[in-house]
Design an enzyme around this catalytic site. Structure first.
Site, PDB file in Angstrom:
ATOM      1  N   HIS A  84     140.926  70.112  55.131  1.00  0.00           N
ATOM      2  CA  HIS A  84     141.451  69.601  53.862  1.00  0.00           C
ATOM      3  C   HIS A  84     141.253  68.088  53.750  1.00  0.00           C
ATOM      4  CE1 HIS A  84     142.777  73.580  53.561  1.00  0.00           C
ATOM      5  NE2 HIS A  84     144.083  73.442  53.728  1.00  0.00           N
TER       6      HIS A  84
ATOM      7  N   ASN B 150     137.056  81.067  48.326  1.00  0.00           N
ATOM      8  CA  ASN B 150     138.246  81.002  47.484  1.00  0.00           C
ATOM      9  C   ASN B 150     138.126  79.954  46.381  1.00  0.00           C
ATOM     10  OD1 ASN B 150     139.584  83.117  48.651  1.00  0.00           O
ATOM     11  ND2 ASN B 150     140.647  81.864  50.153  1.00  0.00           N
TER      12      ASN B 150
ATOM     13  N   ASP C 238     143.851  86.766  61.969  1.00  0.00           N
ATOM     14  CA  ASP C 238     143.950  86.282  60.594  1.00  0.00           C
ATOM     15  C   ASP C 238     145.398  86.033  60.189  1.00  0.00           C
ATOM     16  OD1 ASP C 238     142.869  85.938  57.786  1.00  0.00           O
ATOM     17  OD2 ASP C 238     144.198  87.659  57.478  1.00  0.00           O
ATOM     18  N   ALA C 239     145.655  84.887  59.559  1.00  0.00           N
ATOM     19  CA  ALA C 239     146.905  84.565  58.861  1.00  0.00           C
ATOM     20  C   ALA C 239     148.140  85.066  59.602  1.00  0.00           C
ATOM     21  CB  ALA C 239     146.861  85.140  57.447  1.00  0.00           C
TER      22      ALA C 239
ATOM     23  N   GLU D 153     144.650  81.857  63.117  1.00  0.00           N
ATOM     24  CA  GLU D 153     144.782  81.159  61.834  1.00  0.00           C
ATOM     25  C   GLU D 153     146.278  81.170  61.531  1.00  0.00           C
ATOM     26  OE1 GLU D 153     143.461  81.350  57.139  1.00  0.00           O
ATOM     27  OE2 GLU D 153     143.770  83.203  58.270  1.00  0.00           O
TER      28      GLU D 153
ATOM     29  N   GLN E 207     137.319  78.687  52.509  1.00  0.00           N
ATOM     30  CA  GLN E 207     137.225  77.424  51.778  1.00  0.00           C
ATOM     31  C   GLN E 207     136.040  77.393  50.826  1.00  0.00           C
ATOM     32  OE1 GLN E 207     139.828  75.822  51.911  1.00  0.00           O
ATOM     33  NE2 GLN E 207     140.711  76.649  53.790  1.00  0.00           N
ATOM     34  N   ILE E 208     135.056  78.246  51.053  1.00  0.00           N
ATOM     35  CA  ILE E 208     133.977  78.405  50.078  1.00  0.00           C
ATOM     36  C   ILE E 208     134.333  79.529  49.104  1.00  0.00           C
ATOM     37  CG2 ILE E 208     131.527  78.899  49.739  1.00  0.00           C
ATOM     38  CD1 ILE E 208     131.045  77.935  52.599  1.00  0.00           C
TER      39      ILE E 208
END
Length: 653
Positions: free
Chosen positions: A368, A439, A305-306, A340, A436-437
């Protein structure tokens, strides 16, 4: 040179894709009847004094350099508590207990009387503030013959265990695995399982990285889920979080403040210490965590993650070290490592299995661009894609990232690195995922934001491109249930999260269907969690069955036509041709003389077709009545052709 796949008949009626014979699924039965046992040995957590003589008990170790004295709290099955002194040596506190047995509880008592769980606890059944449970990893019988699947076969299904079924547990999710395998899924990706505070949450606020959260079941039930998935031919990946610890239940500051550094800062405060004083032990903690999940639980891969929030100025970078250690240690089967990374660092990616590198990165740019093309939204990070979404989508399809050192107005500078030496397999494309959902203020899915015919066209683009696709749970059945942000904090922290969430969306124009007069759901309310649970009854309704048939058909085509060519694709040779503002042709040549070709029109008007190939496409989605030389609105065609047919003017030679 390979033979060209046979030309299929023209596409028929709904779901607007042709049917093909499906290769058999991998065997659902283990080939060996002799079970195997797997345990990851590490300097953290309890370990048997002698693995061959369990009656000698266990050794318990805690790295607590800020504590001069630590005691072990040993709790036996009848509840009796014993305080045992630990021996201190260079920051480590060690205690051997001959009477310790599987199922006992234990904790560490610090000098001031605070009792804390083991940071390397394998299970914390009473949540993050309670004692840890002594587990015996060798108690689970594994099938020994699973070898995984190659990366080019990956079709990833992201799953949150707690909301995937009404029961929200491993066993109820396991009951649905056969259905996913028959759909064409080849990999399950579980959202983080590291023990977090409370009974509901996304998992990104975990504080005990080695302990699967008890809300979903026991560690052995998780292993049973993974083994059941393997028997269905499904890989299982796990999302891990190495950039921060959650805000509730993290006791590391009390006894090992060296886990953090004030030299670097992240959105969560001081960064995890990967390069300062004491970082050697911190690095080993996370390296062993990755190896633990892969070896002891037989996960087939990890999603990190991130990682743009992982700051490490030393060499090798912790991400490089983790990759090297994984490749060196787990050599008996396919293992896949996924990032990610908001920085679009192509230099961290490579071919599957390459030491020091990662198989792939979640491609936010693809999402995006596709999202803007579908919805027209231009708030926040969608600003970077508002003017040329189709052109940027095309670049993602053929090159990987839309931003490869290009200036990003949203980020305020150059973003990304060149991708011309990377294979298409290095980019995981998705139209929806938990971020994306979830947030969005109201957790809306694309089924409620865009017309169905347009969404079908983008799904076809995603699933028929060579890059590995990711599907968020329920997407395959056209789910309309939201996936909201939820947590289970208490007191002031719960209020802060609720109020912060509502402030976050105050300036967004398109943050909900109903407008700004709706109140953003409280993340801490149980109803927010319940509203996010998938509605399985909807799958059996006509709308759900139609979407399932559509996805199943596309994934059959992917398995039959895309996967066999994927391993032959030439690196950095994807070609793009833009037509009208909304139409394009993408070509991916292969080393054995063929090419995958996609033609798409993602607009409301008919568009000319780029090349009128003599070969019938193996997939057609959308309005095809416009004729073979024209593309109807929101339509897609996909081909496998000899490369010279693409470059030589469209003749089938």
């Amino acid at each position: 040179m390979s033979e060209l796949p046979p030309t299929p008949p023209a596409a028929g009626a709904a779901p607007e894709i042709m049917s093909v014979s499906r290769p058999p699924l991998p065997s659902t039965q283990p080939s060996s009847t002799t079970p195997a046992h797997f345990v990851h040995r590490m300097p953290f957590g309890p370990a048997p004094v002698n693995e061959y003589l369990p009656d000698l008990g266990y050794e318990f170790r805690l790295w607590a350099p800020a504590q001069e004295r630590v005691e072990l709290v040993h709790i036996v099955s009848d509840g009796e508590r014993r305080l045992l002194p630990c021996l201190a040596n260079e920051g480590w506190h060690t205690c051997r207990v001959a009477q310790a047995r599987r199922g006992d509880r234990y904790a560490f008592r610090l000098a001031g009387g605070l009792e804390v769980p083991d940071p390397a606890s394998r299970f914390n059944p009473d949540d993050v503030h309670g004692p840890s449970e002594l587990m015996v990893p060798t108690s689970f019988d594994w099938d020994p013959d699973w070898r995984g699947r190659p990366w080019e076969e990956a079709v990833i299904y992201e799953m949150h265990v707690g909301t995937f079924t009404p029961e929200g547990r491993y066993d109820s999710a396991e009951a649905r695995l056969a259905e996913l395998a028959q759909l064409g899924i080849t990999a399950i990706e579980l959202m983080p399982l590291a023990d977090f505070s409370g009974t509901r949450g996304w998992g990104y606020d975990g504080v005990l990285p080695f302990a699967p959260d008890a809300s979903y079941g026991t560690p052995d039930e998780l292993k049973h889920f993974i083994q059941a998935a393997h028997r269905q031919g499904l890989m299982v990946f796990l999302d891990v979080v190495y950039n921060h610890f959650g805000p509730e239940g993290n006791y590391l500051h009390a006894y090992a403040p060296q886990f953090f550094t004030s030299a670097h800062h992240t959105p969560w405060g001081n960064a995890v210490n990967f390069d300062g004083n004491g970082s050697e032990t911190v690095r080993e903690f996370f390296v062993h965590n990755a190896l633990y999940w892969l070896q002891e639980f037989r996960f087939d891969g990890l999603r990190f993650d991130a990682v743009h929030a992982i700051i490490d100025d030393s060499r090798p970078h912790i991400l490089e070290e983790i990759s090297h250690r994984v490749r060196e240690t787990v050599r008996d089967r396919h293992i896949h490592l996924i990032l990610e990374n908001g920085h679009n660092q192509a230099s961290r990616l490579g071919k599957p299995g390459e030491p020091g590198r990662y198989e792939a990165q979640w491609n936010d740019d693809f999402h995006h661009a596709a999202h803007v093309a579908l919805t027209g939204e231009s708030d926040g990070y969608y600003t970077d894609f508002a003017e040329r979404p189709i052109a940027q989508l095309l670049r993602c399809l053929t090159e990987g990232f839309a931003f490869q050192g290009d200036v990003s107005p949203y980020h305020g500078g150059a973003r990304g690195e060149r991708t011309d030496q990377l294979p298409a397999s290095a980019f995981v494309n998705f139209l929806q995922n938990h971020d994306q959902i979830g947030n969005r203020a109201f957790g809306e899915r694309l089924t409620t934001l865009t017309p169905e015919h347009a969404l079908r066209a983008l799904v076809a683009v995603q699933l028929l491109a060579p890059s590995p696709p990711l599907i968020f749970m329920g997407e395959e059945a056209g789910a309309t249930t939201p996936f909201l942000y939820f947590c289970n904090f208490h007191g002031e922290l719960a209020r802060a999260v609720r109020d912060g969430r509502r402030r976050e969306f105050g300036d967004f124009t398109h943050f909900s269907i109903g407008g700004k007069d709706r109140e953003v759901p409280d993340p801490g309310a149980e109803s927010t969690f319940r509203d996010s649970v998938l509605d399985w009854a909807a799958r059996d309704e006509p709308h759900g069955r139609q979407w399932l048939a559509f996805y199943r058909g596309l994934l059959e085509l992917r398995r039959t036509f895309i996967v066999p060519q994927a391993r032959w694709l030439l690196r950095g040779r994807g070609k793009m041709m833009a037509g009208s503002e909304h139409a394009f042709e993408a070509t991916w040549p292969t080393a054995d003389g063929f090419a995958l070709v996609m033609q798409a029109n993602l607009g409301d008007n008919v568009s000319p077709c780029f090349t009128p190939f003599a070969v019938t496409p193996f997939a057609t989605v959308g309005e095809m009545e416009a004729g073979e030389n024209r593309l109807g609105p929101w339509s897609v065609r996909a081909y496998v052709l000899p490369a010279k047919a693409v470059t030589g003017g469209g003749t089938d030679e």
